[in-house]
Structure formats: structure tokens, C-alpha cells
Design a protein around this motif. Structure first.
Motif, PDB file in Angstrom:
ATOM      1  N   ARG A  43      88.229  55.140  71.506  1.00 25.27           N
ATOM      2  CA  ARG A  43      86.837  54.675  71.447  1.00 25.27           C
ATOM      3  C   ARG A  43      86.123  54.846  72.799  1.00 25.27           C
ATOM      4  NH1 ARG A  43      84.517  50.729  68.038  1.00 25.27           N
ATOM      5  NH2 ARG A  43      85.393  50.789  65.950  1.00 25.27           N
ATOM      6  N   GLU A  44      86.890  54.682  73.899  1.00 24.80           N
ATOM      7  CA  GLU A  44      86.276  54.710  75.225  1.00 24.80           C
ATOM      8  C   GLU A  44      85.678  56.093  75.533  1.00 24.80           C
ATOM      9  OE1 GLU A  44      88.815  52.940  78.215  1.00 24.80           O
ATOM     10  OE2 GLU A  44      87.516  53.842  79.744  1.00 24.80           O
ATOM     11  N   GLY A  45      84.427  56.113  75.899  1.00 19.98           N
ATOM     12  CA  GLY A  45      83.758  57.372  76.263  1.00 19.98           C
ATOM     13  C   GLY A  45      83.329  58.203  75.070  1.00 19.98           C
ATOM     14  N   ASN A  46      83.630  57.739  73.858  1.00 18.92           N
ATOM     15  CA  ASN A  46      83.261  58.476  72.643  1.00 18.92           C
ATOM     16  C   ASN A  46      82.342  57.607  71.762  1.00 18.92           C
ATOM     17  OD1 ASN A  46      84.791  60.873  73.210  1.00 18.92           O
ATOM     18  ND2 ASN A  46      86.645  59.688  72.774  1.00 18.92           N
ATOM     19  N   HIS A  47      81.972  58.124  70.612  1.00 20.93           N
ATOM     20  CA  HIS A  47      81.080  57.405  69.698  1.00 20.93           C
ATOM     21  C   HIS A  47      81.777  57.218  68.350  1.00 20.93           C
ATOM     22  CE1 HIS A  47      77.703  58.296  72.433  1.00 20.93           C
ATOM     23  NE2 HIS A  47      78.354  59.438  72.614  1.00 20.93           N
ATOM     24  N   VAL A  48      81.442  56.135  67.687  1.00 16.03           N
ATOM     25  CA  VAL A  48      81.984  55.901  66.336  1.00 16.03           C
ATOM     26  C   VAL A  48      80.814  55.910  65.345  1.00 16.03           C
ATOM     27  CG1 VAL A  48      83.154  54.234  64.838  1.00 16.03           C
ATOM     28  CG2 VAL A  48      83.943  54.561  67.203  1.00 16.03           C
ATOM     29  N   LEU A  49      80.976  56.673  64.279  1.00 16.98           N
ATOM     30  CA  LEU A  49      79.933  56.753  63.251  1.00 16.98           C
ATOM     31  C   LEU A  49      80.638  56.668  61.889  1.00 16.98           C
ATOM     32  CD1 LEU A  49      76.867  57.128  63.419  1.00 16.98           C
ATOM     33  CD2 LEU A  49      77.213  59.586  63.225  1.00 16.98           C
ATOM     34  N   ALA A  50      80.481  55.520  61.231  1.00 15.36           N
ATOM     35  CA  ALA A  50      81.239  55.295  59.990  1.00 15.36           C
ATOM     36  C   ALA A  50      80.383  55.561  58.755  1.00 15.36           C
ATOM     37  CB  ALA A  50      81.748  53.861  59.950  1.00 15.36           C
ATOM     38  N   ALA A  51      81.034  55.974  57.687  1.00 18.76           N
ATOM     39  CA  ALA A  51      80.362  56.103  56.374  1.00 18.76           C
ATOM     40  C   ALA A  51      81.426  56.347  55.323  1.00 18.76           C
ATOM     41  CB  ALA A  51      79.382  57.269  56.372  1.00 18.76           C
ATOM     42  N   ASP A  52      81.261  55.683  54.184  1.00 19.47           N
ATOM     43  CA  ASP A  52      82.086  56.019  53.022  1.00 19.47           C
ATOM     44  C   ASP A  52      81.461  57.273  52.409  1.00 19.47           C
ATOM     45  OD1 ASP A  52      83.248  56.375  50.581  1.00 19.47           O
ATOM     46  OD2 ASP A  52      83.230  54.245  50.033  1.00 19.47           O
ATOM     47  N   LEU A  53      82.125  58.387  52.559  1.00 19.85           N
ATOM     48  CA  LEU A  53      81.536  59.668  52.149  1.00 19.85           C
ATOM     49  C   LEU A  53      81.478  59.838  50.629  1.00 19.85           C
ATOM     50  CD1 LEU A  53      83.108  62.022  54.856  1.00 19.85           C
ATOM     51  CD2 LEU A  53      80.861  60.929  54.875  1.00 19.85           C
ATOM     52  N   SER A  54      82.073  58.906  49.883  1.00 22.14           N
ATOM     53  CA  SER A  54      81.950  58.976  48.422  1.00 22.14           C
ATOM     54  C   SER A  54      80.655  58.311  47.957  1.00 22.14           C
ATOM     55  CB  SER A  54      83.160  58.317  47.745  1.00 22.14           C
ATOM     56  OG  SER A  54      83.159  56.928  47.991  1.00 22.14           O
ATOM     57  N   ASP A  55      79.942  57.652  48.895  1.00 26.87           N
ATOM     58  CA  ASP A  55      78.711  56.927  48.556  1.00 26.87           C
ATOM     59  C   ASP A  55      77.505  57.749  49.035  1.00 26.87           C
ATOM     60  OD1 ASP A  55      76.415  55.292  48.869  1.00 26.87           O
ATOM     61  OD2 ASP A  55      77.661  53.499  48.818  1.00 26.87           O
ATOM     62  N   PRO A  56      76.672  58.250  48.095  1.00 29.19           N
ATOM     63  CA  PRO A  56      75.555  59.126  48.482  1.00 29.19           C
ATOM     64  C   PRO A  56      74.612  58.505  49.515  1.00 29.19           C
ATOM     65  CG  PRO A  56      75.788  59.027  46.088  1.00 29.19           C
ATOM     66  CD  PRO A  56      76.741  58.032  46.642  1.00 29.19           C
ATOM     67  N   ILE A  97      87.618  62.159  39.805  1.00 32.35           N
ATOM     68  CA  ILE A  97      87.059  63.522  39.906  1.00 32.35           C
ATOM     69  C   ILE A  97      85.812  63.482  40.786  1.00 32.35           C
ATOM     70  CG2 ILE A  97      86.001  65.432  38.607  1.00 32.35           C
ATOM     71  CD1 ILE A  97      87.763  64.571  36.194  1.00 32.35           C
ATOM     72  N   ASP A  98      84.929  62.506  40.501  1.00 30.92           N
ATOM     73  CA  ASP A  98      83.686  62.387  41.279  1.00 30.92           C
ATOM     74  C   ASP A  98      83.990  62.116  42.750  1.00 30.92           C
ATOM     75  OD1 ASP A  98      82.194  62.809  39.020  1.00 30.92           O
ATOM     76  OD2 ASP A  98      81.760  60.689  38.659  1.00 30.92           O
ATOM     77  N   ALA A  99      84.975  61.246  43.002  1.00 34.07           N
ATOM     78  CA  ALA A  99      85.292  60.878  44.401  1.00 34.07           C
ATOM     79  C   ALA A  99      85.814  62.093  45.164  1.00 34.07           C
ATOM     80  CB  ALA A  99      86.310  59.739  44.429  1.00 34.07           C
ATOM     81  N   MET A 100      86.702  62.885  44.549  1.00 35.10           N
ATOM     82  CA  MET A 100      87.239  64.064  45.245  1.00 35.10           C
ATOM     83  C   MET A 100      86.138  65.086  45.520  1.00 35.10           C
ATOM     84  SD  MET A 100      91.119  64.732  43.927  1.00 35.10           S
ATOM     85  CE  MET A 100      90.994  64.212  42.231  1.00 35.10           C
ATOM     86  N   ILE A 101      85.258  65.276  44.518  1.00 36.49           N
ATOM     87  CA  ILE A 101      84.161  66.241  44.738  1.00 36.49           C
ATOM     88  C   ILE A 101      83.229  65.726  45.843  1.00 36.49           C
ATOM     89  CG2 ILE A 101      82.126  67.310  43.674  1.00 36.49           C
ATOM     90  CD1 ILE A 101      83.786  67.454  41.039  1.00 36.49           C
ATOM     91  N   ALA A 102      82.961  64.423  45.828  1.00 38.23           N
ATOM     92  CA  ALA A 102      82.025  63.850  46.818  1.00 38.23           C
ATOM     93  C   ALA A 102      82.594  63.938  48.238  1.00 38.23           C
ATOM     94  CB  ALA A 102      81.715  62.402  46.457  1.00 38.23           C
ATOM     95  N   VAL A 103      83.831  63.486  48.414  1.00 41.39           N
ATOM     96  CA  VAL A 103      84.399  63.401  49.776  1.00 41.39           C
ATOM     97  C   VAL A 103      84.824  64.781  50.280  1.00 41.39           C
ATOM     98  CG1 VAL A 103      86.258  62.410  51.200  1.00 41.39           C
ATOM     99  CG2 VAL A 103      85.182  61.028  49.396  1.00 41.39           C
ATOM    100  N   ASN A 104      85.473  65.566  49.415  1.00 47.74           N
ATOM    101  CA  ASN A 104      86.083  66.834  49.865  1.00 47.74           C
ATOM    102  C   ASN A 104      85.110  68.007  49.892  1.00 47.74           C
ATOM    103  OD1 ASN A 104      88.333  65.233  49.675  1.00 47.74           O
ATOM    104  ND2 ASN A 104      89.375  66.442  48.107  1.00 47.74           N
ATOM    105  N   LEU A 105      84.047  67.925  49.079  1.00 48.64           N
ATOM    106  CA  LEU A 105      83.171  69.096  48.972  1.00 48.64           C
ATOM    107  C   LEU A 105      81.699  68.774  49.284  1.00 48.64           C
ATOM    108  CD1 LEU A 105      83.213  72.113  48.309  1.00 48.64           C
ATOM    109  CD2 LEU A 105      82.914  71.528  45.903  1.00 48.64           C
ATOM    110  N   LYS A 106      81.150  67.768  48.583  1.00 50.35           N
ATOM    111  CA  LYS A 106      79.720  67.464  48.784  1.00 50.35           C
ATOM    112  C   LYS A 106      79.462  67.017  50.219  1.00 50.35           C
ATOM    113  CE  LYS A 106      75.440  66.249  47.412  1.00 50.35           C
ATOM    114  NZ  LYS A 106      75.005  65.037  46.723  1.00 50.35           N
ATOM    115  N   ALA A 107      80.317  66.145  50.759  1.00 49.36           N
ATOM    116  CA  ALA A 107      80.070  65.642  52.123  1.00 49.36           C
ATOM    117  C   ALA A 107      80.143  66.769  53.164  1.00 49.36           C
ATOM    118  CB  ALA A 107      81.043  64.509  52.459  1.00 49.36           C
ATOM    119  N   PRO A 108      81.189  67.615  53.178  1.00 48.47           N
ATOM    120  CA  PRO A 108      81.191  68.723  54.146  1.00 48.47           C
ATOM    121  C   PRO A 108      79.978  69.649  54.013  1.00 48.47           C
ATOM    122  CG  PRO A 108      83.360  68.488  53.169  1.00 48.47           C
ATOM    123  CD  PRO A 108      82.452  67.548  52.435  1.00 48.47           C
TER     124      PRO A 108
END
Ligand SMILES: NC(=O)c1ccc[n+]([C@@H]2O[C@H](COP(=O)([O-])OP(=O)(O)OC[C@H]3O[C@@H](n4cnc5c(N)ncnc54)[C@H](OP(=O)(O)O)[C@@H]3O)[C@@H](O)[C@H]2O)c1
Length: 240
Positions: A43-56, A97-108
Motif C-alpha cells: 500500500r505504501e507509495g501506491n494507490h488502492v482502487l476497489a470495485a466489484d467488477l461483476s457490478d456494472p 455465466i453472467d459473472a464470468m462474462i462480466a469480470v473476465n471479459l466485460k470489465a477488461p
């Protein structure tokens, strides 16, 4: 001079954490996980940016924050966060199915959309998408996961070509990495009998280590890899 910024999604553990440790001396990191408290290291010297990538909605806010808080200095994004919910397709719940598509493909794809616009303004930047060897080989009980990972390879190749068609005199590269069986919390969950089956299929006769993927990421970000573009790099000990 400030260090260039690199976003690593899924930096709380496994490959993402190993990549973060490898890049930490040379870059300022934007460490992502589904919840901020899951980032417990670096964490030191860096930034944290959180998000549940399955949530639009969380993905939308994440992209907005990436652009407004880090856009000016963003040099690279490593789309590493991913989930594998293995099941025979006929028993795969729609929410999985929706979660895998959202996190693995839609988010990237969505995060790359933000990044490529920012990189276009500077004429410089690197996108690396974590695919999987199963995108190329297929794997029983991973049809949806494999489809999302194959999508990432096609996406990376196409975006690399698009960047070449749109921008002139640029140093923007888009790549994917297809790891084989690497020891991380994701593969720790696989039953021992299954692991033994995989081991027999690997000419290197061992599973890969997260450091070995991190080394490749560091190389691909460097100027030494300046002519590697659109490619999918296999890291699999010969497994195919
Ligand atoms: N390990 C392998 O053998 C292997 C092989 C081929 C490809 N890959 C790919 O490599 C990448 C990393 O794999 P890994 O083995 O390091 O996995 P891992 O140990 O399970 O770590 C997954 C990471 O993704 C994040 N993540 C999962 N669901 C998320 C969500 N809904 N929203 C935001 N973040 C989420 C996790 O964050 P939290 O801690 O917050 O949940 C964690 O940081 C994945 O894309 C995977 O598909 C791995």
C-alpha cells in the motif's frame, strides 16, 4: 521525476500480487481488488482502487476514478482479475455465466476503452490482458470461462490493429498472456486428483510459479518488448 502509473486489477493475491511485487520498484501502482481491505500488501507509495467488477455501477465508478485520479500519469493496465466457476454447462447457473462474462471479459474491455483513449492522447501505453491456455485448447467444465478467455485474445489482437489504424507515430501496444497451470489461490482450489492429471500433461513436469508470469509482464512493459504487439504469450511449461 514521478514514476509511471500501472493499474493491476486483482492485485490482492495470486498472479496480480506477484505482478505487483515485481513492478513495485519501477512504477507507481494502482492496486485493485473487489474490496479495498483485500489489498493488504504494497500500500505504501501506491494507490488502492476497489470495485466489484461483476457490478456494472461499480465498474462505471471505477473507470471514472481511474480517469480523473490517475489518467495523466497512466502508462499501463494489467487486466488480471478473473474468476473460474467450473461446472458442466447444463448445470451452470445463469448468474455464474453472467459473472464470468462480466469480470473476465466485460470489465477488461471497459477498462481498456478508458485506457486506450488516455494512451491515444500521449501516443504511449501498454495493455496486457490475462487470458488462459484453455482459450486455445478448450477444457471440459470450463466452456464459459474458456470462452471469456478466448474473447480476450481476440480483443487484444483486434485492438492492437485498431490502434495502428487510428493513431500515427504511437507507442501503444495491446497484448495478452495465456498462462497454463500456475500455483495460486485459484488453482489451490482444484482437487489433488485433478492436479495430478494436469501434471501428467505438462512437459516441464511441474506447475508454474506466479513469479514466472510476473517476469514476463515486466518484460512486456519494457522498451525491450517494443516490437511485441497484438501477440498472445503462452506461459505453460509446454502444456497444450
Ligand atoms: N492460476 C492459473 O493457473 C491461471 C491460469 C490461466 C489464467 N489465469 C488467469 O490469471 C488471472 C489471475 O488468476 P489467479 O490464479 O491469480 O486468481 P486468484 O488467485 O483467484 O485471484 C483472483 C483476483 O481477481 C480478483 N477478483 C475476482 N473476482 C472479482 C470481482 N468480482 N471484482 C473484482 N476483482 C475480482 C480477486 O480479488 P478479491 O481478492 O478482492 O476477490 C483476486 O485479486 C485470472 O484472470 C485467471 O483467469 C490463471
Amino acid at each position: 521525476m514521478s514514476k509511471p502509473k500501472v493499474l493491476i486489477t486483482g492485485a490482492s493475491k495470486g498472479l496480480g500480487l506477484a505482478i505487483a511485487k515485481k513492478l513495485n520498484p519501477d512504477y507507481t501502482l494502482i492496486l485493485h481488488a473487489s474490496k479495498a481491505e483485500n489489498i493488504t500488501e504494497l500500500r505504501e507509495g501506491n494507490h488502492v482502487l476497489a470495485a466489484d467488477l461483476s457490478d456494472p455501477e461499480e465498474l462505471k465508478n471505477f473507470c471514472k476514478a481511474l480517469k480523473t485520479e490517475h489518467g495523466d500519469e497512466l502508462f499501463a493496465i494489467i487486466n488480471n482479475a478473473g474468476i473460474a466457476l467450473d461446472k458442466p454447462l447444463t448445470f451452470q447457473p445463469e448468474r455464474d455465466i453472467d459473472a464470468m462474462i462480466a469480470v473476465n471479459l466485460k470489465a477488461p474491455i471497459t477498462i481498456s476503452k478508458v485506457a486506450v483513449k488516455l494512451f491515444g492522447l500521449k501516443g504511449k501505453g501498454v495493455i496486457i490482458n490475462l487470458s488462459s491456455c484453455v482459450a486455445e485448447t478448450g477444457n471440459a467444465f470450463q466452456s464459459v470461462y474458456a470462452a471469456t478467455k478466448a474473447g480476450l485474445i481476440a480483443f487484444s489482437k483486434s485492438l492492437a490493429k485498431e490502434v495502428g489504424a487510428v493513431y500515427h507515430d504511437h507507442q501503444i501496444r495491446v497484448l495478452s498472456i495465456a498462462p497454463g497451470f500456475i500455483q495460486t489461490p485459484m488453482t489451490d482450489a482444484i482437487p489433488e486428483t485433478e492436479k495430478e492429471k494436469y501434471l501428467k500433461m505438462i512437459p516441464a513436469q511441474r506447475f508454474g510459479q506466479a513469479d514466472e508470469v510476473a517476469e514476463t509482464v515486466a518484460f512486456l512493459l519494457s522498451d525491450k518488448a517494443s516490437y511485441i504487439n497484438g501477440s498472445c504469450i503462452d506461459i505453460n511449461g509446454g502444456l497444450f
